[in-house]
Design a protein around this motif. Structure first.
Motif, PDB file in Angstrom:
ATOM      1  N   LEU A   1       0.829  -1.205   0.000  1.00 36.41           N
ATOM      2  CA  LEU A   1       0.000   0.000   0.000  1.00 36.41           C
ATOM      3  C   LEU A   1       0.864   1.257   0.000  1.00 36.41           C
ATOM      4  O   LEU A   1       0.590   2.217  -0.727  1.00 36.41           O
ATOM      5  CB  LEU A   1      -0.932  -0.018   1.220  1.00 36.41           C
ATOM      6  CG  LEU A   1      -1.958   1.115   1.313  1.00 36.41           C
ATOM      7  CD1 LEU A   1      -2.893   1.109   0.110  1.00 36.41           C
ATOM      8  CD2 LEU A   1      -2.762   0.993   2.609  1.00 36.41           C
ATOM      9  N   SER A   2       1.930   1.243   0.799  1.00 31.27           N
ATOM     10  CA  SER A   2       2.817   2.408   0.853  1.00 31.27           C
ATOM     11  C   SER A   2       3.489   2.629  -0.494  1.00 31.27           C
ATOM     12  O   SER A   2       3.609   3.767  -0.970  1.00 31.27           O
ATOM     13  CB  SER A   2       3.872   2.208   1.944  1.00 31.27           C
ATOM     14  OG  SER A   2       3.259   2.110   3.209  1.00 31.27           O
ATOM     15  N   ARG A   3       3.956   1.542  -1.132  1.00 32.39           N
ATOM     16  CA  ARG A   3       4.604   1.661  -2.436  1.00 32.39           C
ATOM     17  C   ARG A   3       3.643   2.218  -3.487  1.00 32.39           C
ATOM     18  O   ARG A   3       4.008   3.080  -4.300  1.00 32.39           O
ATOM     19  CB  ARG A   3       5.128   0.290  -2.856  1.00 32.39           C
ATOM     20  CG  ARG A   3       5.930   0.306  -4.163  1.00 32.39           C
ATOM     21  CD  ARG A   3       6.238  -1.101  -4.596  1.00 32.39           C
ATOM     22  NE  ARG A   3       5.016  -1.841  -4.911  1.00 32.39           N
ATOM     23  CZ  ARG A   3       4.994  -3.158  -5.195  1.00 32.39           C
ATOM     24  NH1 ARG A   3       6.122  -3.867  -5.174  1.00 32.39           N
ATOM     25  NH2 ARG A   3       3.854  -3.758  -5.475  1.00 32.39           N
ATOM     26  N   THR A   4       2.400   1.764  -3.446  1.00 32.60           N
ATOM     27  CA  THR A   4       1.402   2.236  -4.416  1.00 32.60           C
ATOM     28  C   THR A   4       1.100   3.713  -4.213  1.00 32.60           C
ATOM     29  O   THR A   4       1.009   4.495  -5.185  1.00 32.60           O
ATOM     30  CB  THR A   4       0.107   1.419  -4.282  1.00 32.60           C
ATOM     31  OG1 THR A   4       0.412   0.030  -4.497  1.00 32.60           O
ATOM     32  CG2 THR A   4      -0.926   1.883  -5.282  1.00 32.60           C
ATOM     33  N   LEU A   5       0.962   4.140  -2.959  1.00 32.26           N
ATOM     34  CA  LEU A   5       0.656   5.554  -2.685  1.00 32.26           C
ATOM     35  C   LEU A   5       1.793   6.466  -3.104  1.00 32.26           C
ATOM     36  O   LEU A   5       1.572   7.565  -3.614  1.00 32.26           O
ATOM     37  CB  LEU A   5       0.341   5.728  -1.188  1.00 32.26           C
ATOM     38  CG  LEU A   5      -0.938   5.045  -0.693  1.00 32.26           C
ATOM     39  CD1 LEU A   5      -1.101   5.242   0.816  1.00 32.26           C
ATOM     40  CD2 LEU A   5      -2.156   5.579  -1.422  1.00 32.26           C
ATOM     41  N   VAL A   6       3.056   6.001  -2.892  1.00 32.04           N
ATOM     42  CA  VAL A   6       4.207   6.799  -3.318  1.00 32.04           C
ATOM     43  C   VAL A   6       4.214   6.936  -4.834  1.00 32.04           C
ATOM     44  O   VAL A   6       4.485   8.016  -5.389  1.00 32.04           O
ATOM     45  CB  VAL A   6       5.515   6.163  -2.819  1.00 32.04           C
ATOM     46  CG1 VAL A   6       6.724   6.830  -3.471  1.00 32.04           C
ATOM     47  CG2 VAL A   6       5.621   6.260  -1.315  1.00 32.04           C
ATOM     48  N   LYS A   7       3.880   5.862  -5.546  1.00 35.24           N
ATOM     49  CA  LYS A   7       3.857   5.893  -7.000  1.00 35.24           C
ATOM     50  C   LYS A   7       2.788   6.865  -7.505  1.00 35.24           C
ATOM     51  O   LYS A   7       3.024   7.644  -8.429  1.00 35.24           O
ATOM     52  CB  LYS A   7       3.594   4.489  -7.533  1.00 35.24           C
ATOM     53  CG  LYS A   7       3.669   4.383  -9.049  1.00 35.24           C
ATOM     54  CD  LYS A   7       3.327   2.962  -9.502  1.00 35.24           C
ATOM     55  CE  LYS A   7       4.312   1.950  -8.931  1.00 35.24           C
ATOM     56  NZ  LYS A   7       4.035   0.570  -9.442  1.00 35.24           N
ATOM     57  N   LEU A   8       1.613   6.824  -6.876  1.00 38.36           N
ATOM     58  CA  LEU A   8       0.534   7.729  -7.297  1.00 38.36           C
ATOM     59  C   LEU A   8       0.884   9.184  -6.997  1.00 38.36           C
ATOM     60  O   LEU A   8       0.598  10.083  -7.778  1.00 38.36           O
ATOM     61  CB  LEU A   8      -0.770   7.341  -6.594  1.00 38.36           C
ATOM     62  CG  LEU A   8      -1.393   5.991  -6.973  1.00 38.36           C
ATOM     63  CD1 LEU A   8      -2.615   5.695  -6.127  1.00 38.36           C
ATOM     64  CD2 LEU A   8      -1.750   5.968  -8.451  1.00 38.36           C
ATOM     65  N   ARG A   9       1.515   9.406  -5.847  1.00 34.01           N
ATOM     66  CA  ARG A   9       1.884  10.775  -5.477  1.00 34.01           C
ATOM     67  C   ARG A   9       2.909  11.343  -6.442  1.00 34.01           C
ATOM     68  O   ARG A   9       2.822  12.510  -6.839  1.00 34.01           O
ATOM     69  CB  ARG A   9       2.426  10.785  -4.046  1.00 34.01           C
ATOM     70  CG  ARG A   9       2.634  12.181  -3.476  1.00 34.01           C
ATOM     71  CD  ARG A   9       3.057  12.129  -2.022  1.00 34.01           C
ATOM     72  NE  ARG A   9       2.018  11.563  -1.171  1.00 34.01           N
ATOM     73  CZ  ARG A   9       2.105  10.364  -0.548  1.00 34.01           C
ATOM     74  NH1 ARG A   9       3.200   9.618  -0.714  1.00 34.01           N
ATOM     75  NH2 ARG A   9       1.135   9.928   0.205  1.00 34.01           N
ATOM     76  N   LYS A  10       3.869  10.533  -6.831  1.00 35.85           N
ATOM     77  CA  LYS A  10       4.852  10.991  -7.805  1.00 35.85           C
ATOM     78  C   LYS A  10       4.197  11.278  -9.156  1.00 35.85           C
ATOM     79  O   LYS A  10       4.559  12.234  -9.853  1.00 35.85           O
ATOM     80  CB  LYS A  10       5.949   9.948  -7.963  1.00 35.85           C
ATOM     81  CG  LYS A  10       6.900   9.846  -6.783  1.00 35.85           C
ATOM     82  CD  LYS A  10       8.003   8.828  -7.063  1.00 35.85           C
ATOM     83  CE  LYS A  10       9.005   8.772  -5.911  1.00 35.85           C
ATOM     84  NZ  LYS A  10      10.062   7.766  -6.167  1.00 35.85           N
ATOM     85  N   GLY A  11       3.224  10.435  -9.534  1.00 31.89           N
ATOM     86  CA  GLY A  11       2.547  10.642 -10.798  1.00 31.89           C
ATOM     87  C   GLY A  11       1.785  11.971 -10.818  1.00 31.89           C
ATOM     88  O   GLY A  11       1.817  12.696 -11.815  1.00 31.89           O
ATOM     89  N   LEU A  12       1.146  12.306  -9.725  1.00 28.18           N
ATOM     90  CA  LEU A  12       0.434  13.581  -9.628  1.00 28.18           C
ATOM     91  C   LEU A  12       1.413  14.746  -9.673  1.00 28.18           C
ATOM     92  O   LEU A  12       1.148  15.794 -10.283  1.00 28.18           O
ATOM     93  CB  LEU A  12      -0.406  13.641  -8.342  1.00 28.18           C
ATOM     94  CG  LEU A  12      -1.651  12.748  -8.285  1.00 28.18           C
ATOM     95  CD1 LEU A  12      -2.307  12.864  -6.921  1.00 28.18           C
ATOM     96  CD2 LEU A  12      -2.644  13.180  -9.376  1.00 28.18           C
TER      97      LEU A  12
END
Length: 301
Positions: free
Chosen positions: A286-297
Motif C-alpha cells: 500500500l505504501s509503495r502504491t501511494l508513493v507511485k501515485l503521489r509521484k505521478g500527480l
C-alpha cells in the motif's frame, strides 16, 4: 445629508435675513438698498399661489434690470427662490414613496428651481410654474438615477430599463398576460439579447436583504435559506480525475488493495486475510502504491 445639499440650503438662505429698521422705520435685507419700490412681501408661508405668481412677475421684471453679482440682484433672486418653494414641495410629493429622505428630495428640487429662475424670461409670455416644473422634476429624477441604483450600471441600461417597463405594461394590457422576450424586442426594435440584458440590469436597481421575509404564498423561505452551501466534496474531483489514469496502469493486486482499503474501508489485517498475505506485506504494498501515485500527480503538475 450630503455636502451638496447643505451648500444649496446655505446659498438659498444667504442674504434673506432682514436687518433692523433704519431711522425711517423701513426694514431692509442686507444689500437691498434701492429696492424700496418693490411691493411689500408677506411671510413666505402666508403667500398664496396667486399672490406668489403675481409677486414673482414683479420680481422677475426687476431681476432683469439688475446687474448680476450685485447685492440687489442676489436679494431679488433669493426672494424668488423662497417665494416659489411651494413648486418644489409639490413636485417632491410625487416621489414620497421613494426611500430617500423627503428633505433631500426637496433640496435637490430646489436646485432645479434655481436653474429655472436663472433661465426664465418674462418676454416669452410663459407662466413661471409651467416653465419651472419640468426642470424641477428633471433634477429630482436625475438625482434618483444617479443615487438609487444598488449596483451602478451604464446609462444606456438605465434608460433601457425604463423603456422595458413601459413596453411591458402596454403589452400586458393588450395581451392580458406578461409579454415574451420576442414581443418586447419587436415592440422596442431591439434584439432578444438586448432585451435580456436590460432585464438583467433591472435586477441591479434594488437589492433585497438576505433576511427579507418571504411573501405569503412563498414556501421556499427567505433568500438566505435558498443560497447554496459550499460543497467541500468538489475539492476532490480534480484529484480523482487526475488519479484515474494512474490507477488504471497499476497491477491488478495493487488496484484491489486500494479498493479494499479506501472504498470498502477494510483494515490492513482484513485485507491480508482477504488476499492470504500478512498485514505487514499489505502495508508495504500500500505504501509503495501511494508513493507511485503521489509521484505521478507531482509530475503532471
Amino acid at each position: 445629508m450630503s455636502p451638496r445639499l447643505d451648500e444649496t440650503r446655505t446659498r438659498i438662505a444667504a442674504s434673506t435675513k432682514p436687518s433692523a429698521p433704519d431711522e425711517t422705520g423701513v426694514t431692509y435685507a442686507p444689500g437691498t438698498e434701492g429696492l424700496e419700490d418693490l411691493p411689500e412681501i408677506p411671510p413666505f408661508d402666508e403667500v398664496g399661489a396667486l399672490d406668489a405668481r403675481a409677486l414673482s412677475k414683479t420680481l422677475f421684471a426687476r431681476l432683469e434690470s439688475l446687474p448680476e453679482g450685485t447685492h440687489e440682484h442676489a436679494y431679488v433672486r433669493n426672494t424668488l427662490v423662497e417665494l416659489n418653494l411651494a413648486l418644489v414641495k409639490f413636485a417632491a410629493s410625487r416621489f414620497r414613496s421613494r426611500s430617500e429622505p423627503m428633505e433631500d428630495i426637496v433640496q435637490v428640487g430646489t436646485i432645479g428651481l434655481i436653474k429655472s429662475i436663472d433661465r426664465f424670461e418674462l418676454s416669452r409670455g410663459v407662466e413661471f410654474p409651467t416653465f419651472a416644473m419640468p426642470t424641477i422634476i428633471g433634477e429630482i429624477k436625475r438625482f434618483f438615477r444617479d443615487t438609487s441604483w444598488s449596483v451602478r450600471v451604464p446609462r444606456r441600461l438605465q434608460e433601457l430599463r425604463l423603456d422595458l417597463a413601459k413596453a411591458t405594461d402596454e403589452l400586458a394590457q393588450r395581451f392580458d398576460r406578461a409579454p415574451t422576450v420576442d414581443e418586447l424586442a419587436h415592440r422596442l426594435g431591439l434584439t432578444n439579447d438586448e432585451v435580456v440584458e436590460g432585464m438583467a440590469a433591472s435586477n441591479a436597481y434594488t437589492a433585497s436583504s438576505l433576511d427579507a421575509q418571504p411573501e405569503e404564498d412563498d414556501t421556499e423561505g427567505s433568500l438566505s435559506d435558498r443560497i447554496g452551501y459550499e460543497d467541500h466534496g468538489l475539492e476532490g474531483i480534480e484529484y480523482v480525475e487526475s488519479l484515474k489514469p494512474l490507477i488504471a496502469i497499476l497491477p491488478a493486486r495493487d488496484r484491489q488493495i486500494l479498493s479494499l482499503r479506501f472504498v470498502a474501508n477494510m483494515t490492513q489485517s482484513e485485507i491480508g486475510e482477504e488476499l492470504g498475505i500478512s498485514q505487514m506485506h499489505v502495508s508495504r504494498l500500500l505504501s509503495r502504491t501511494l508513493v507511485k501515485l503521489r509521484k505521478g500527480l507531482t509530475l503532471e503538475e
